[in-house]
Write an enzyme that holds these catalytic residues in place. Structure first.
Site, mmCIF file in Angstrom:
data_model
loop_
_atom_site.group_PDB
_atom_site.id
_atom_site.type_symbol
_atom_site.label_atom_id
_atom_site.label_comp_id
_atom_site.label_asym_id
_atom_site.label_seq_id
_atom_site.Cartn_x
_atom_site.Cartn_y
_atom_site.Cartn_z
ATOM 1 N N HIS A 235 4.850 5.709 6.340
ATOM 2 C CA HIS A 235 4.105 5.684 7.597
ATOM 3 C C HIS A 235 3.213 6.902 7.772
ATOM 4 O O HIS A 235 2.014 6.752 7.950
ATOM 5 C CB HIS A 235 4.961 5.467 8.843
ATOM 6 C CG HIS A 235 4.050 5.421 10.033
ATOM 7 N ND1 HIS A 235 3.233 4.341 10.301
ATOM 8 C CD2 HIS A 235 3.705 6.360 10.927
ATOM 9 C CE1 HIS A 235 2.463 4.619 11.314
ATOM 10 N NE2 HIS A 235 2.717 5.825 11.720
ATOM 11 N N TYR A 239 -1.253 8.917 8.641
ATOM 12 C CA TYR A 239 -1.860 10.074 9.326
ATOM 13 C C TYR A 239 -2.630 10.930 8.326
ATOM 14 O O TYR A 239 -3.644 11.524 8.656
ATOM 15 C CB TYR A 239 -0.827 11.000 9.984
ATOM 16 C CG TYR A 239 0.240 10.380 10.825
ATOM 17 C CD1 TYR A 239 0.103 9.123 11.380
ATOM 18 C CD2 TYR A 239 1.404 11.103 11.097
ATOM 19 C CE1 TYR A 239 1.112 8.588 12.155
ATOM 20 C CE2 TYR A 239 2.408 10.578 11.878
ATOM 21 C CZ TYR A 239 2.263 9.318 12.395
ATOM 22 O OH TYR A 239 3.269 8.810 13.156
ATOM 23 N N HIS A 385 -4.859 -5.967 9.659
ATOM 24 C CA HIS A 385 -4.745 -4.766 10.500
ATOM 25 C C HIS A 385 -5.151 -3.506 9.745
ATOM 26 O O HIS A 385 -5.985 -2.732 10.202
ATOM 27 C CB HIS A 385 -3.303 -4.642 11.023
ATOM 28 C CG HIS A 385 -2.860 -3.250 11.294
ATOM 29 N ND1 HIS A 385 -3.370 -2.494 12.330
ATOM 30 C CD2 HIS A 385 -1.972 -2.437 10.653
ATOM 31 C CE1 HIS A 385 -2.807 -1.287 12.320
ATOM 32 N NE2 HIS A 385 -1.970 -1.236 11.312
ATOM 33 N N PHE A 386 -4.578 -3.316 8.543
ATOM 34 C CA PHE A 386 -4.824 -1.989 7.941
ATOM 35 C C PHE A 386 -6.167 -1.893 7.227
ATOM 36 O O PHE A 386 -6.586 -0.803 6.877
ATOM 37 C CB PHE A 386 -3.647 -1.493 7.095
ATOM 38 C CG PHE A 386 -3.365 -2.214 5.813
ATOM 39 C CD1 PHE A 386 -4.255 -2.160 4.757
ATOM 40 C CD2 PHE A 386 -2.168 -2.893 5.646
ATOM 41 C CE1 PHE A 386 -3.972 -2.804 3.567
ATOM 42 C CE2 PHE A 386 -1.873 -3.540 4.456
ATOM 43 C CZ PHE A 386 -2.801 -3.496 3.414
ATOM 44 N N HIS A 387 -6.862 -3.037 7.065
ATOM 45 C CA HIS A 387 -8.239 -2.885 6.591
ATOM 46 C C HIS A 387 -9.158 -2.464 7.733
ATOM 47 O O HIS A 387 -10.262 -1.974 7.486
ATOM 48 C CB HIS A 387 -8.733 -4.156 5.905
ATOM 49 C CG HIS A 387 -8.258 -4.249 4.475
ATOM 50 N ND1 HIS A 387 -7.020 -4.724 4.132
ATOM 51 C CD2 HIS A 387 -8.840 -3.870 3.309
ATOM 52 C CE1 HIS A 387 -6.861 -4.651 2.818
ATOM 53 N NE2 HIS A 387 -7.943 -4.133 2.291
ATOM 54 N N ARG A 448 1.054 -12.216 2.730
ATOM 55 C CA ARG A 448 0.271 -11.169 2.061
ATOM 56 C C ARG A 448 0.761 -11.050 0.622
ATOM 57 O O ARG A 448 1.772 -11.633 0.252
ATOM 58 C CB ARG A 448 0.448 -9.845 2.794
ATOM 59 C CG ARG A 448 1.846 -9.261 2.643
ATOM 60 C CD ARG A 448 2.074 -8.024 3.466
ATOM 61 N NE ARG A 448 1.342 -6.880 2.953
ATOM 62 C CZ ARG A 448 1.844 -5.629 2.918
ATOM 63 N NH1 ARG A 448 3.073 -5.388 3.314
ATOM 64 N NH2 ARG A 448 1.125 -4.636 2.467
ATOM 65 N N ARG A 449 0.055 -10.289 -0.188
ATOM 66 C CA ARG A 449 0.477 -9.936 -1.539
ATOM 67 C C ARG A 449 0.939 -11.139 -2.344
ATOM 68 O O ARG A 449 1.953 -11.092 -3.034
ATOM 69 C CB ARG A 449 1.654 -8.953 -1.475
ATOM 70 C CG ARG A 449 1.321 -7.660 -0.790
ATOM 71 C CD ARG A 449 2.553 -6.814 -0.659
ATOM 72 N NE ARG A 449 2.219 -5.412 -0.765
ATOM 73 C CZ ARG A 449 3.109 -4.453 -0.856
ATOM 74 N NH1 ARG A 449 4.386 -4.733 -0.865
ATOM 75 N NH2 ARG A 449 2.742 -3.204 -0.968
#
Ligand SMILES: [Cu+2]
Lengths: 559, 160
Positions: A235, A239, A385-387, A448-449
């Site tokens: 996680h 950051y 989301h993370f793209h 996914r994946r």
């Protein structure tokens, strides 16, 4: 006026700076390795986007072996190598500039060296050592030892920068015992201290559990423990992707639009908040058995907490942009938006990246929402989301930074500015289409994946449209990267010689206070202790009940 | 701090507070629970995980079992690259208590478009409850990467 300038500057020497030739070359080397890896990474991304549309292109690239080898490489290059390299280069520069001191060139060299070795070894491990373990390398899927050694070198390259920063900060403190740490250096150094602590989890997993296991020195491995150690790092690595971009949004972007940075106190509290809130990795394990509810709910609450420093950042950045737009003649509530220098590809890329972060953050909160995550966990909603976060807010901002940083480091004028100004727009719309495809598919159960082009059953209702959107968006993203890399190569090869005076650095409106309670922000060790206390509270009980490791998982190589 | 910023942060706090209350409400009142620590497979010295799983009840007999009026227990063992059992028939409106584990790798047990989306981790027992209120055919998908034929790991649930 002279005193104001000194007091409210974010760097030690506001008027004077020379980047040493050796440092310049080393930093340029890091940036080139980073963007070089990204170039290969986004090509693999294109193949994956087509896979979602049911079009398998892997048979045309036999060297890649399979969808999963390509996916592993995509994750390692775009999730580890590129952001690590870009942060190492960019935040070395900001530390040197902030403190007005050189960092030990040996450590910069060590960092670049480890980066190259690490990239080479993990590349070899994936394609030639048959390590299609994805970038999460879950046990008991076992990779070749070169993969684990490669990952270790990549992390060492970041630790070398952190060490160099701390050595330099110590030297600076000796020379300035009563001054506040210059804000630009403070933000850069805290980013790395946060990452040092965060990376311990995966480093322990990699070096003490996985590497000996891949060399047959351990009888088996522990799935739950390694998973937990991975997500301890997995996680806050987010950051570490994001904070270098925040450094740019806080310090460079306002200067680029002709504005100032809002407040010293705000920036320091934001970076301290990210440092303290490291231990939230359990929110990646909501759907896991073997993890008690205490850990999951505690992580949920802290994850909601992490929204605040980002909300504060949004406030500060929009404030600076508005100031810039108004100073350029913008009128009315929204008139300033039009006046921003949209034609500057660096500014345009960073603003659009910030806009994409809005839906990115909102979908992040959805994933963090404990039981709502059950509807989304491991579906294509997550890459959607993370793209938007790492794939747009971070990657597009780093592209924006490169538009001034590469000319700055090479002493060449940016080539093809009029072409480059459209690149961020193509990427922005591309990533929005891509993510809407992934998210709508995810809600309809698309995993996914997964090599969707090869599934033995009929795609479920709606998957085809979602997959097609994914492929269209992915193609636009790839096209925009083609433009970006073309512009960069032309700049490096044929750009006109031009010596840039200085990197863009904004001045402060509300400067640091030289006495009183605010001084506690500069006592970095206090915050580190607070972070460790929180880690002990969240991970302590888990480790006490889970150690020693249960090495019951036999190695598995499904290829 | 600026007045505008204070208002902004208050709105953010209230908003996130409401979200958190909604999650707590859905957990306590609507009973939408997530998996948690519900037991492990004990591997005795000299035994392999595969042997231990098959000696640990209920995983010695995977399948669907009636446990009461409209109450069933579904025992699932995941392995590369199949679910055992893979094709399941469930009567409408019954509550199913799923007990699942993995023989080898990490797998996902996901029934598409339902909240049944749980991890199967070697050595761990996953327990999850769900009531099937809509008739029809549901697709089971392994959504945690498990090697070269991960995409072929699938099954069906028919509710009628
Ligand atoms: Cu599987």
């Amino acid at each position: 006026m002279k005193t104001t300038l000194t007091a409210y500057s974010v760097v030690q020497h506001p008027l004077h700076f020379d980047l040493c030739e050796i440092d310049r070359k080393l930093i340029l080397g890091m940036i080139l390795v980073g963007f070089g890896s990204l170039a290969l990474g986004v090509f693999l991304g294109l193949l994956q986007a087509f896979n979602y549309a049911g079009v398998g292109l892997y048979q045309f690239f036999p060297g890649l072996k399979s969808y999963y080898h390509g996916l592993t490489l995509h994750g390692v290059l775009n999730g580890f190598v590129f952001p690590f390299a870009a942060s190492n280069g960019f935040l070395s520069l900001t530390t040197i500039r902030g403190l007005g001191l050189r960092m030990p060139p040996f450590l910069l060299f060590l960092s670049l060296f480890s980066l190259i070795v690490g990239t080479g070894l993990s590349f070899y491990g994936i394609l030639f050592g048959n390590s299609a373990v994805l970038y999460t390398f879950y046990v008991p899927m076992r990779a070749h030892w070169s993969f684990y050694v490669g990952i270790a070198f990549l992390v060492i390259s970041t630790w070398a920068i952190s060490l160099a920063q701390l050595v330099t900060l110590r030297k600076w403190k000796k020379e300035h015992p009563t001054d506040r740490i210059p804000l630009l250096a403070y933000a850069s150094i805290l980013t790395y201290i946060m990452w040092d602590i965060s990376s311990i989890g995966a480093a322990v997993e990699d070096l003490f559990l996985l590497l000996p296991w891949s060399l047959n020195l351990l009888p088996g491995s522990d799935a739950t423990l390694t998973r937990t150690l991975f997500w301890f790092t997995g996680h806050p690595i987010v950051y570490f992707w994001l904070l270098p971009v925040y450094v740019s949004w806080y310090f460079c972007l306002p200067a680029q639009v002709g504005a100032k940075l809002y407040s010293d106190l705000m920036v320091r509290s934001v970076f301290v908040a990210f440092l303290i809130l490291v231990p939230v990795g359990f929110h990646h394990q909501y759907a896991d058995p073997g993890i008690g509810l205490f850990y999951k709910w505690a992580a949920a609450v802290l994850t909601f907490g992490i929204a605040f420093p980002s909300l504060v950042t949004a406030f500060s950045v929009v404030y600076s942009l508005e100031m810039g737009g108004l100073s350029r003649g913008g009128k009315g509530i929204f008139g300033w938006v039009k006046q921003l220098p949209w034609k500057d590809p660096s500014v345009c890329a960073q603003i659009l990246a910030g806009l994409a972060f809005l839906p990115g953050g909102m979908t992040g909160i959805m994933h963090a929402s404990v039981n709502m995550d059950l509807l989304l966990h491991n579906t294509s909603f997550l890459p959607g989301h993370f793209h938007l976060t790492v794939g747009a807010a971070v990657a597009l901002s780093l592209v924006g930074i490169a538009y001034w940083l590469v000319p700055y480091l090479t002493g060449k004028k940016l080539w093809g500015r009029s072409v480059a100004r459209w690149q961020p727009w193509i990427y922005f719309f591309g990533v929005l289409i891509f993510s809407s495809g992934q998210m709508s598919g995810g809600v309809l159960g698309m995993p996914r994946r997964t090599a969707l082009a090869l599934i033995p059953y009929e795609p479920l209702a709606g998957w085809k449209i979602s997959g097609t959107l994914t492929a269209i968006g992915g193609s636009l993203m790839f096209l925009s990267f083609l433009i970006f890399f073309f512009v960069m190569i032309m700049t490096i090869l044929f750009g006109l010689k031009e010596r840039q005076a200085d990197m863009p650095i904004a001045q402060l409106i509300h400067g640091p206070s030289l006495k009183g309670s605010q001084l506690i922000f500069d006592k970095i060790s206090y915050w580190v202790l607070l972070c460790f206390a929180l880690i002990a509270l969240l991970y302590g009980p888990f480790l006490i009940t889970h150690l020693p490791p249960k090495l019951i998982c036999q190695p598995f190589q499904g290829f | 701090m600026d007045k505008l910023e204070r208002i902004y942060l208050w709105i953010a706090t209230v908003m996130l507070g409401i979200f958190m209350m909604a999650i707590i409400y859905s957990t306590l009142v609507l009973s939408i629970r997530i998996p948690s620590d519900k037991g492990k497979i004990i591997v005795k010295p000299g035994e392999s995980l595969v042997q231990s799983v098959f000696q640990t009840p209920p995983f010695d007999h995977p399948g669907l079992y009636k446990r009461g009026e409209k109450e069933y227990e579904l025992v699932i063992v995941g392995q590369a690259w199949a679910f055992n059992p893979a094709d399941i028939e469930i009567p409408l409106n019954s509550t199913v208590r799923i007990k699942a584990t993995s023989l080898d790798l990490q797998h996902g047990f996901y029934i598409a478009s339902t909240p049944v989306n749980i991890m199967l981790i070697p050595g761990e027992i996953t327990v999850f409850e769900y009531k099937f209120k809509k008739a029809g055919s549901y697709r089971i998908i392994c959504n945690e990467y498990c090697g070269m034929l991960h995409h072929a790991m699938t099954g069906t649930i028919t509710v009628k």
